[in-house]
Design a protein around this motif. Structure first.
Motif, mmCIF file in Angstrom:
data_model
loop_
_atom_site.group_PDB
_atom_site.id
_atom_site.type_symbol
_atom_site.label_atom_id
_atom_site.label_comp_id
_atom_site.label_asym_id
_atom_site.label_seq_id
_atom_site.Cartn_x
_atom_site.Cartn_y
_atom_site.Cartn_z
ATOM 1 N N LEU A 211 -45.792 57.072 -5.306
ATOM 2 C CA LEU A 211 -46.211 57.437 -3.949
ATOM 3 C C LEU A 211 -47.621 58.035 -3.965
ATOM 4 C CD1 LEU A 211 -42.948 59.050 -2.493
ATOM 5 C CD2 LEU A 211 -44.044 56.924 -1.734
ATOM 6 N N ASN A 212 -47.899 58.843 -4.966
ATOM 7 C CA ASN A 212 -49.239 59.429 -5.075
ATOM 8 C C ASN A 212 -50.286 58.352 -5.312
ATOM 9 O OD1 ASN A 212 -48.145 61.962 -4.754
ATOM 10 N ND2 ASN A 212 -48.119 62.463 -6.931
ATOM 11 N N GLY A 215 -50.922 56.578 -2.249
ATOM 12 C CA GLY A 215 -51.667 57.427 -1.319
ATOM 13 C C GLY A 215 -53.154 57.475 -1.609
ATOM 14 N N LYS A 217 -54.588 58.323 -4.664
ATOM 15 C CA LYS A 217 -55.025 59.254 -5.700
ATOM 16 C C LYS A 217 -55.448 58.491 -6.947
ATOM 17 C CE LYS A 217 -52.376 63.354 -4.346
ATOM 18 N NZ LYS A 217 -51.452 64.415 -4.822
#
Length: 325
Positions: A211-212, A215, A217
């Motif tokens: 998920l990061n 997102g 990152k």
């Protein structure tokens, strides 16, 4: 140098596991005491359970709030920390053994001693590692678990005033093997419990990293945040507890066999009440119904969530702090 590095890693795992386990156990002790009181009560613990044939009579505890009020009124605040000393003596070496064995297994399976590389293990290997680590820790600390259960379940007036008298009482009445009463269902329970807990925790961490990454990152900044680690630990503890609770109930019944606590707490589990684990399962089903196998499930789940979260978050932070020294 490589040998020193391995020794430092082992000390870090041991220390971080012990500290995180002690913090988690102390914070959640009240819920643990309530859970144990429900599990060792032969009478129904909820009003819906009364529809099942009840051969034991009225119930001492019928709900979490009612149990909390009763314990507070009859035993005061210290009642919620009954058995916390043997619990800490159990959980500190337990967590140390568990995390140390877990890291050793993951290092062997991944071919790397770096914690960040362990995330790439398959879920199946994570489950296996967690199960073996849990079994090793359980066998090494089981007598403390048994004494903790006895002290937490005895109520007032106390059968045993302290841990030393409880150990002496068990040895006098049941012998040395009495300190390992209920070990079989415990091991049957700990294999799926530890496997699910560590396996799902690693799975949830991978999801958080994914998920990061989604997102936006960078690859060097995709490690889960503190809040994400908390949620991962919470979810892992809850999943494991829901699946394995019946074996925990059976274990508690074996642990308190013959405990002559006051009759106002209900029927006692007499010595030799259950021949073996299978017999205990059948008898609980026959006399208490399916609800009997899930007595204490509400405080257990309520406890498992923060306990799992606190343990994993405290371990991660303690481990990083020790690595920086």
């Amino acid at each position: 140098m490589e040998e020193l590095g391995r020794l430092k890693r082992a000390l870090i795992d041991t220390s971080a596991g012990a500290i995180s386990g002690a913090i988690s156990r102390t914070v959640t002790s009240p819920l643990d005491v309530i859970k144990i009181r429900f599990q060792v009560q032969l009478e129904p613990t909820t009003s819906w359970a009364l529809v099942h044939r009840n051969m034991y009579g009225s119930s001492k505890y019928t709900g979490m709030l009612q149990a909390t009020k009763d314990i507070l009124r009859e035993e005061g605040l210290p009642g919620f920390w009954r058995g916390n000393v043997p619990a800490l003596l159990m959980v500190m070496p337990y967590a140390s053994i568990q995390f140390t064995v877990l890291h050793k297994l993951k290092t062997y399976m991944s071919g790397s001693s770096r914690t960040e590389d362990h995330i790439h293990l398959s879920p199946y290997l994570s489950y296996i590692s967690g199960s073996i680590a849990g079994c090793a820790a359980t066998v090494g600390t089981y007598p403390f678990d048994l004494i903790r259960t006895i002290l937490a379940s005895q109520g007032e007036p106390k059968v045993y005033p302290n841990m030393r008298s409880a150990v002496g009482g068990v040895l006098n009445t049941r012998g040395l093997w009495g300190l390992y009463a209920g070990l079989s269902p415990t091991l049957v329970q700990i294999i799926p419990y530890a496997g699910l807990q560590f396996g799902t925790y690693d799975t949830f961490k991978r999801w958080a990293m994914a998920l990061n990454r989604m997102g936006g990152k960078s690859s060097s900044d995709i490690n889960p945040t503190s809040f994400q680690l908390f949620l991962c630990g919470l979810a892992a503890g809850t999943c494991a507890k829901l699946v394995c609770h019946p074996m925990d109930v059976i274990k508690k019944r074996f642990q308190i066999e013959g405990l002559q606590r006051d009759m106002r707490y209900g029927a006692r589990v007499e010595e030799g009440a259950y021949k073996n684990m299978y017999d205990a399962l059948l008898r609980i089903l026959q006399t208490e119904g399916w609800g009997g196998l899930y007595k204490g499930i509400v405080p257990s789940v309520v406890k498992a969530a923060p306990a799992g979260a606190v343990t994993f978050v405290a371990y991660e932070f303690t481990s990083k702090w020790l690595e920086s020294l």
